[in-house]
Scaffold this active site. Structure first.
Site, mmCIF file in Angstrom:
data_model
loop_
_atom_site.group_PDB
_atom_site.id
_atom_site.type_symbol
_atom_site.label_atom_id
_atom_site.label_comp_id
_atom_site.label_asym_id
_atom_site.label_seq_id
_atom_site.Cartn_x
_atom_site.Cartn_y
_atom_site.Cartn_z
ATOM 1 N N ASN A 87 0.042 -0.774 5.853
ATOM 2 C CA ASN A 87 0.606 0.009 6.506
ATOM 3 C C ASN A 87 0.123 0.216 7.555
ATOM 4 O O ASN A 87 -1.131 0.128 7.898
ATOM 5 C CB ASN A 87 1.020 1.357 6.062
ATOM 6 C CG ASN A 87 1.580 1.548 4.787
ATOM 7 O OD1 ASN A 87 2.635 2.655 5.019
ATOM 8 N ND2 ASN A 87 1.064 1.869 3.505
ATOM 9 N N LYS A 120 -9.689 1.939 -2.056
ATOM 10 C CA LYS A 120 -9.900 1.777 -0.497
ATOM 11 C C LYS A 120 -11.134 2.546 -0.667
ATOM 12 O O LYS A 120 -11.467 3.515 -0.589
ATOM 13 C CB LYS A 120 -8.590 1.784 0.125
ATOM 14 C CG LYS A 120 -8.477 1.542 1.421
ATOM 15 C CD LYS A 120 -7.303 2.580 1.889
ATOM 16 C CE LYS A 120 -7.590 1.494 3.481
ATOM 17 N NZ LYS A 120 -5.959 1.392 3.899
ATOM 18 N N CYS A 133 -5.265 -2.575 2.270
ATOM 19 C CA CYS A 133 -5.027 -3.024 4.338
ATOM 20 C C CYS A 133 -6.004 -2.670 5.070
ATOM 21 O O CYS A 133 -6.276 -3.818 4.995
ATOM 22 C CB CYS A 133 -4.263 -1.228 4.272
ATOM 23 S SG CYS A 133 -3.282 -0.850 5.707
ATOM 24 N N GLU A 149 1.208 -0.987 0.248
ATOM 25 C CA GLU A 149 -0.189 0.184 -0.113
ATOM 26 C C GLU A 149 0.884 1.553 -0.035
ATOM 27 O O GLU A 149 2.301 1.398 0.169
ATOM 28 C CB GLU A 149 -1.003 0.427 1.278
ATOM 29 C CG GLU A 149 -1.998 1.139 1.918
ATOM 30 C CD GLU A 149 -2.306 1.473 2.992
ATOM 31 O OE1 GLU A 149 -1.695 0.517 3.866
ATOM 32 O OE2 GLU A 149 -3.196 1.815 2.935
ATOM 33 N N ASN A 161 -6.825 6.549 -2.215
ATOM 34 C CA ASN A 161 -5.786 5.303 -1.298
ATOM 35 C C ASN A 161 -5.801 4.231 -2.640
ATOM 36 O O ASN A 161 -7.438 3.262 -2.300
ATOM 37 C CB ASN A 161 -6.632 4.786 0.045
ATOM 38 C CG ASN A 161 -4.718 3.665 -0.340
ATOM 39 O OD1 ASN A 161 -4.282 3.418 -0.405
ATOM 40 N ND2 ASN A 161 -4.359 3.798 1.826
ATOM 41 N N GLU A 173 -5.815 9.093 7.092
ATOM 42 C CA GLU A 173 -6.419 8.798 6.038
ATOM 43 C C GLU A 173 -8.074 9.190 6.381
ATOM 44 O O GLU A 173 -8.536 9.785 4.358
ATOM 45 C CB GLU A 173 -6.876 6.748 6.088
ATOM 46 C CG GLU A 173 -5.092 6.631 5.933
ATOM 47 C CD GLU A 173 -5.320 5.178 5.626
ATOM 48 O OE1 GLU A 173 -5.114 4.205 6.717
ATOM 49 O OE2 GLU A 173 -5.566 4.728 4.791
HETATM 50 N N1 ING Z 1 -3.761 0.452 8.763
HETATM 51 C C1 ING Z 1 -3.692 -0.169 9.569
HETATM 52 C C2 ING Z 1 -4.749 -0.915 9.234
HETATM 53 O O1 ING Z 1 -6.246 -1.774 8.834
HETATM 54 C C3 ING Z 1 -5.552 -0.128 11.164
HETATM 55 C C4 ING Z 1 -4.692 0.831 10.717
HETATM 56 C C5 ING Z 1 -4.359 -1.019 12.535
HETATM 57 C C6 ING Z 1 -6.728 -0.257 11.980
HETATM 58 C C7 ING Z 1 -4.744 -1.442 13.610
HETATM 59 C C8 ING Z 1 -7.191 -1.010 13.014
HETATM 60 C C9 ING Z 1 -6.467 -1.741 13.854
HETATM 61 O O2 ING Z 1 -3.764 -2.106 9.276
HETATM 62 C C10 ING Z 1 -4.122 0.866 7.305
HETATM 63 N N2 ING Z 1 -3.491 1.494 6.402
HETATM 64 O O3 ING Z 1 -5.170 0.920 7.023
#
Ligand code: ING
Length: 305
Positions: free
Chosen positions: A197, A127, A172, A47, A110, A146
């Site tokens: 990420n 996304k 993601c 991503e 995204n 985001e």
């Molecule tokens: N990053 C993270 C993901 O979904 C996240 C945000 C992390 C959400 C942990 C919930 C828990 O992996 C992105 N860029 O979506």
């Protein structure tokens, strides 16, 4: 004759804010060449694979924000990646920040594209599930903006035929939503590819921090097994502009087994010969046509909450 597609998951280590696109593209081209040497048909990048993950910090100035986006793809800095893929005859998935003009209006997404072995865009996705927040949270160790910097995608989850496989794309956070895998599988996906990420801590939910790696694996392994589909998840890993992100790029079989996983948090390529006939085998367990009861699900899911 078995239907094999050799897939390379090209994990990215950190990308510094100051690193030029040209230098990052050179890193991606090196991975493309490495993958070709190992017989890959398809390479999956991550991503936002061309820059640092800028939603991790507050940006006020619009021109500064727009500089993080690709205004055209391929563009002057990325054409060499497309040209090399064509020369090598390798397809690839690329996550990137897309700046698009639609009906004269500027939009930021995204996004990801699937590029065929001729270097042509064969599929595109934006996304749908945007995590994070709109407002600045200065007390957090890092941001996830985001929801401020990107619009919700306006393209459907869909599949494209590349390298003789029906491939579905997502990005993601999409991987945490079971609908993503089911919709793509109902659309014919045999292989689902995605980049992520993912910081190794969640500022608002510290109680979950010890589960970040587990939830990453759980989401994709469950998605693979419950839909009888190959899943390839590729990280932007390591400490990038002060944000420590998980690696664990992995290739998961329709059985739910992790058949390959990265072992560093740097640029790293993992390769696996994916037997698409495993999809047919597992779909005999999950026979969507015979055993699903959508007429009941819709009524259940449409109940007022
Ligand atoms: N990053 C993270 C993901 O979904 C996240 C945000 C992390 C959400 C942990 C919930 C828990 O992996 C992105 N860029 O979506």
């Amino acid at each position: 004759m078995p239907r094999i597609i050799t897939v390379g998951a090209a994990q990215s280590g950190p990308i510094a804010r100051t690193e030029s696109r040209r230098d990052v593209v050179a890193r991606r081209i090196e991975q493309l060449r490495q993958a070709h040497r190992q017989g890959c048909d398809l390479v999956v990048f991550t991503e936002v694979a061309l820059t640092a993950f800028f939603p991790h910090w507050w940006i006020e100035d619009e021109a500064e924000l727009d500089a993080w986006f690709e205004h055209q793809l391929p563009g002057p800095d990325t054409q060499s990646l497309f040209d090399e893929a064509r020369r090598l005859g390798v397809s690839f998935y690329l996550g990137y920040a897309e700046l698009a003009y639609e009906h004269g209006q500027k939009h930021r997404y995204n996004s990801s594209v699937l590029i065929d072995s001729q270097g042509q865009i064969a599929g595109k996705y934006r996304k749908l599930h945007l995590p994070g927040h709109v407002e600045h949270r200065p007390h957090n160790p890092f941001q996830n903006l985001e929801q401020r910097y990107f619009e919700i995608g306006n393209l459907p989850l869909s599949t494209t035929n590349v390298c003789g496989a029906q491939v579905g794309m997502c990005i993601c956070n999409d991987r945490r939503w079971p609908e993503t895998y089911r919709v793509l599988t109902l659309a014919g996906a045999e292989l689902i590819v995605l980049g992520y990420n993912t910081p190794d801590q969640i500022p608002e939910h510290p109680a979950m921090n010890h589960l970040v790696d587990f939830h990453n694996r759980l989401s994709m392994q469950a998605g693979a097994y419950q839909n009888g589909v190959w899943v390839v998840g590729v990280a932007k890993a390591g400490v990038e502009e002060g944000v420590s992100q998980i690696g664990q790029s992995m290739i998961i079989a329709p059985s739910g087994e992790v058949v390959a996983m990265s072992s560093t948090r740097e640029d790293e390529l993992i390769v696996y010969r994916c037997d698409l006939d495993m999809v047919t085998y597992y779909r005999s367990l999950f026979n969507f046509a015979k055993n699903r009861r959508p007429e009941f699900y819709e009524s259940l899911t449409n109940r007022p909450s």
